[in-house]
Write a protein that holds these residues in place. Structure first.
Motif, PDB file in Angstrom:
ATOM      1  N   GLU A  76      -7.483  -0.339 -11.971  1.00 26.35           N
ATOM      2  CA  GLU A  76      -7.017  -0.954 -12.958  1.00 26.35           C
ATOM      3  C   GLU A  76      -7.615  -2.333 -13.375  1.00 26.35           C
ATOM      4  OE1 GLU A  76      -2.839  -1.482 -12.032  1.00 26.35           O
ATOM      5  OE2 GLU A  76      -2.363   0.761 -12.098  1.00 26.35           O
ATOM      6  N   GLN A  77      -7.865  -3.284 -12.243  1.00 27.47           N
ATOM      7  CA  GLN A  77      -8.666  -4.603 -12.514  1.00 27.47           C
ATOM      8  C   GLN A  77      -9.943  -4.393 -13.068  1.00 27.47           C
ATOM      9  OE1 GLN A  77      -8.572  -6.516  -8.810  1.00 27.47           O
ATOM     10  NE2 GLN A  77      -6.263  -7.270  -8.851  1.00 27.47           N
ATOM     11  N   GLU A  78     -10.618  -3.317 -12.703  1.00 24.76           N
ATOM     12  CA  GLU A  78     -12.079  -3.126 -13.375  1.00 24.76           C
ATOM     13  C   GLU A  78     -11.814  -2.854 -14.761  1.00 24.76           C
ATOM     14  OE1 GLU A  78     -13.837  -0.134 -10.841  1.00 24.76           O
ATOM     15  OE2 GLU A  78     -14.023  -1.458  -9.278  1.00 24.76           O
ATOM     16  N   ASN A  79     -10.926  -1.979 -15.189  1.00 31.49           N
ATOM     17  CA  ASN A  79     -10.623  -1.604 -16.241  1.00 31.49           C
ATOM     18  C   ASN A  79     -10.106  -2.524 -17.419  1.00 31.49           C
ATOM     19  OD1 ASN A  79     -11.858   0.974 -15.642  1.00 31.49           O
ATOM     20  ND2 ASN A  79      -9.638   1.931 -15.272  1.00 31.49           N
ATOM     21  N   THR A  80      -9.545  -3.558 -16.970  1.00 30.60           N
ATOM     22  CA  THR A  80      -8.950  -4.740 -17.718  1.00 30.60           C
ATOM     23  C   THR A  80     -10.045  -5.334 -18.360  1.00 30.60           C
ATOM     24  OG1 THR A  80      -8.705  -6.209 -16.176  1.00 30.60           O
ATOM     25  CG2 THR A  80      -6.730  -4.680 -16.679  1.00 30.60           C
ATOM     26  N   PRO A  81      -9.888  -5.813 -19.646  1.00 32.48           N
ATOM     27  CA  PRO A  81     -10.962  -6.746 -20.263  1.00 32.48           C
ATOM     28  C   PRO A  81     -11.087  -7.917 -19.648  1.00 32.48           C
ATOM     29  CG  PRO A  81      -9.416  -5.681 -21.781  1.00 32.48           C
ATOM     30  CD  PRO A  81      -8.749  -5.387 -20.582  1.00 32.48           C
ATOM     31  N   MET A 118      -9.396 -13.631 -17.334  1.00 31.60           N
ATOM     32  CA  MET A 118      -9.298 -14.979 -17.201  1.00 31.60           C
ATOM     33  C   MET A 118      -8.045 -15.787 -17.733  1.00 31.60           C
ATOM     34  SD  MET A 118     -12.373 -15.667 -16.764  1.00 31.60           S
ATOM     35  CE  MET A 118     -12.554 -17.650 -17.129  1.00 31.60           C
ATOM     36  N   LYS A 119      -7.219 -15.081 -18.481  1.00 34.35           N
ATOM     37  CA  LYS A 119      -5.870 -15.597 -18.812  1.00 34.35           C
ATOM     38  C   LYS A 119      -5.082 -15.561 -17.341  1.00 34.35           C
ATOM     39  CE  LYS A 119      -2.243 -14.944 -22.028  1.00 34.35           C
ATOM     40  NZ  LYS A 119      -1.690 -14.168 -23.116  1.00 34.35           N
ATOM     41  N   SER A 120      -5.338 -14.558 -16.831  1.00 34.62           N
ATOM     42  CA  SER A 120      -4.146 -14.571 -15.674  1.00 34.62           C
ATOM     43  C   SER A 120      -4.691 -15.583 -14.461  1.00 34.62           C
ATOM     44  CB  SER A 120      -4.296 -12.933 -14.949  1.00 34.62           C
ATOM     45  OG  SER A 120      -5.670 -12.853 -14.543  1.00 34.62           O
ATOM     46  N   THR A 166      -3.783 -20.906 -11.828  1.00 35.91           N
ATOM     47  CA  THR A 166      -4.248 -22.346 -11.614  1.00 35.91           C
ATOM     48  C   THR A 166      -3.228 -23.296 -12.062  1.00 35.91           C
ATOM     49  OG1 THR A 166      -5.446 -22.139 -13.516  1.00 35.91           O
ATOM     50  CG2 THR A 166      -6.691 -21.987 -11.601  1.00 35.91           C
ATOM     51  N   LYS A 167      -2.628 -22.867 -13.271  1.00 32.46           N
ATOM     52  CA  LYS A 167      -1.537 -23.964 -13.916  1.00 32.46           C
ATOM     53  C   LYS A 167      -0.159 -24.005 -13.086  1.00 32.46           C
ATOM     54  CE  LYS A 167       1.039 -24.661 -17.985  1.00 32.46           C
ATOM     55  NZ  LYS A 167       1.346 -23.917 -19.287  1.00 32.46           N
ATOM     56  N   GLN A 168       0.008 -22.643 -12.566  1.00 28.99           N
ATOM     57  CA  GLN A 168       1.208 -22.742 -11.476  1.00 28.99           C
ATOM     58  C   GLN A 168       0.993 -23.464 -10.386  1.00 28.99           C
ATOM     59  OE1 GLN A 168       2.058 -18.648 -10.893  1.00 28.99           O
ATOM     60  NE2 GLN A 168       3.032 -18.010 -12.883  1.00 28.99           N
ATOM     61  N   GLU A 169      -0.275 -23.243  -9.755  1.00 26.81           N
ATOM     62  CA  GLU A 169      -0.649 -24.162  -8.724  1.00 26.81           C
ATOM     63  C   GLU A 169      -0.621 -25.796  -8.718  1.00 26.81           C
ATOM     64  OE1 GLU A 169      -4.323 -22.600  -7.117  1.00 26.81           O
ATOM     65  OE2 GLU A 169      -3.688 -20.853  -6.641  1.00 26.81           O
ATOM     66  N   THR A 170      -1.032 -26.108 -10.029  1.00 24.91           N
ATOM     67  CA  THR A 170      -1.118 -27.536 -10.343  1.00 24.91           C
ATOM     68  C   THR A 170       0.394 -28.013 -10.665  1.00 24.91           C
ATOM     69  OG1 THR A 170      -1.702 -26.997 -12.468  1.00 24.91           O
ATOM     70  CG2 THR A 170      -3.424 -27.513 -11.275  1.00 24.91           C
ATOM     71  N   ASP A 171       1.079 -27.206 -11.320  1.00 25.95           N
ATOM     72  CA  ASP A 171       2.540 -27.555 -11.086  1.00 25.95           C
ATOM     73  C   ASP A 171       3.261 -27.571 -10.145  1.00 25.95           C
ATOM     74  OD1 ASP A 171       2.055 -27.516 -14.042  1.00 25.95           O
ATOM     75  OD2 ASP A 171       3.045 -25.558 -14.255  1.00 25.95           O
ATOM     76  N   GLY A 172       3.126 -26.711  -9.064  1.00 25.42           N
ATOM     77  CA  GLY A 172       3.511 -26.792  -7.870  1.00 25.42           C
ATOM     78  C   GLY A 172       3.289 -28.142  -7.127  1.00 25.42           C
ATOM     79  N   GLU A 173       1.905 -28.472  -7.017  1.00 20.82           N
ATOM     80  CA  GLU A 173       1.495 -29.516  -6.378  1.00 20.82           C
ATOM     81  C   GLU A 173       2.199 -30.966  -6.977  1.00 20.82           C
ATOM     82  OE1 GLU A 173      -2.544 -29.766  -6.922  1.00 20.82           O
ATOM     83  OE2 GLU A 173      -2.830 -27.992  -5.372  1.00 20.82           O
ATOM     84  N   GLU A 174       2.409 -31.129  -8.292  1.00 26.12           N
ATOM     85  CA  GLU A 174       2.904 -32.085  -9.017  1.00 26.12           C
ATOM     86  C   GLU A 174       4.403 -32.320  -8.763  1.00 26.12           C
ATOM     87  OE1 GLU A 174       2.343 -31.801 -13.109  1.00 26.12           O
ATOM     88  OE2 GLU A 174       0.035 -32.149 -12.934  1.00 26.12           O
TER      89      GLU A 174
END
Length: 164
Positions: A136-141, A146-148, A153-161
């Motif tokens: 499934e990962q290979e078949n996704t565009p 990149m969006k995932s 990364t946004k969730q990780e940065t929010d968790g650190e803040e």
């Protein structure tokens, strides 16, 4: 090129039909014929083919004809030799015995074997699930991947803040 004309025509085309020494009449063969066929000597006893009484008997001819017909149809003779019957019986018994042993082996599994079989099945299911996820990962565009990654990364940065 001139050497071609040095050979006689019969060399290339076979024997010359006009040459009486080399040609054979259409009814004659290459093998020599016996002298007694000429009919010159009536005094000689001419050989005759011996008659086989077994082959000339009507019963033998009928039996032979029946065997040929059965062979063409693929039918085996009904009366098998005793040795062949015994060997076939032994072979059948061996096959049946081997099948029974296999069935008993499947029935008499120990608790350890049963647990190992369950674990093996679980591992196979996990491997199948992982393969499906990878496919499934290979078949996704690329943009979805990149969006995932950006969300992670946004969730990780929010968790650190929040922790600071």
């Amino acid at each position: 090129l001139l050497s071609f004309f040095l050979f006689p025509v019969s060399f290339f085309c076979g024997p010359d039909p006009c040459d009486p020494g080399l040609s054979l009449s259409p009814g004659r063969s290459v093998m020599a014929e016996p002298d007694y066929l000429d009919g010159d000597c009536d005094e000689l006893i001419k050989p005759k083919k011996l008659i086989n009484p077994v082959k000339n008997s009507r019963n033998h001819q009928d039996l032979h004809r029946e065997l040929l017909m059965n062979q063409k149809r693929g039918l085996a003779p009904q009366n098998k030799p005793e040795l062949q019957k015994v060997l076939e019986k032994r072979k059948r018994e061996q096959v049946m015995k081997a099948q029974k042993e296999e069935q008993e082996a499947h029935k008499k599994r120990s608790d350890l074997e049963i647990e190992l079989m369950k674990r093996q099945q679980k591992l196979e299911q996990l491997e199948l699930e992982q393969q499906k996820i990878e496919e499934e990962q290979e078949n996704t565009p690329e943009f979805v991947k990149m969006k995932s990654n950006l969300r992670r990364t946004k969730q990780e940065t929010d968790g650190e803040e929040r922790t600071t």
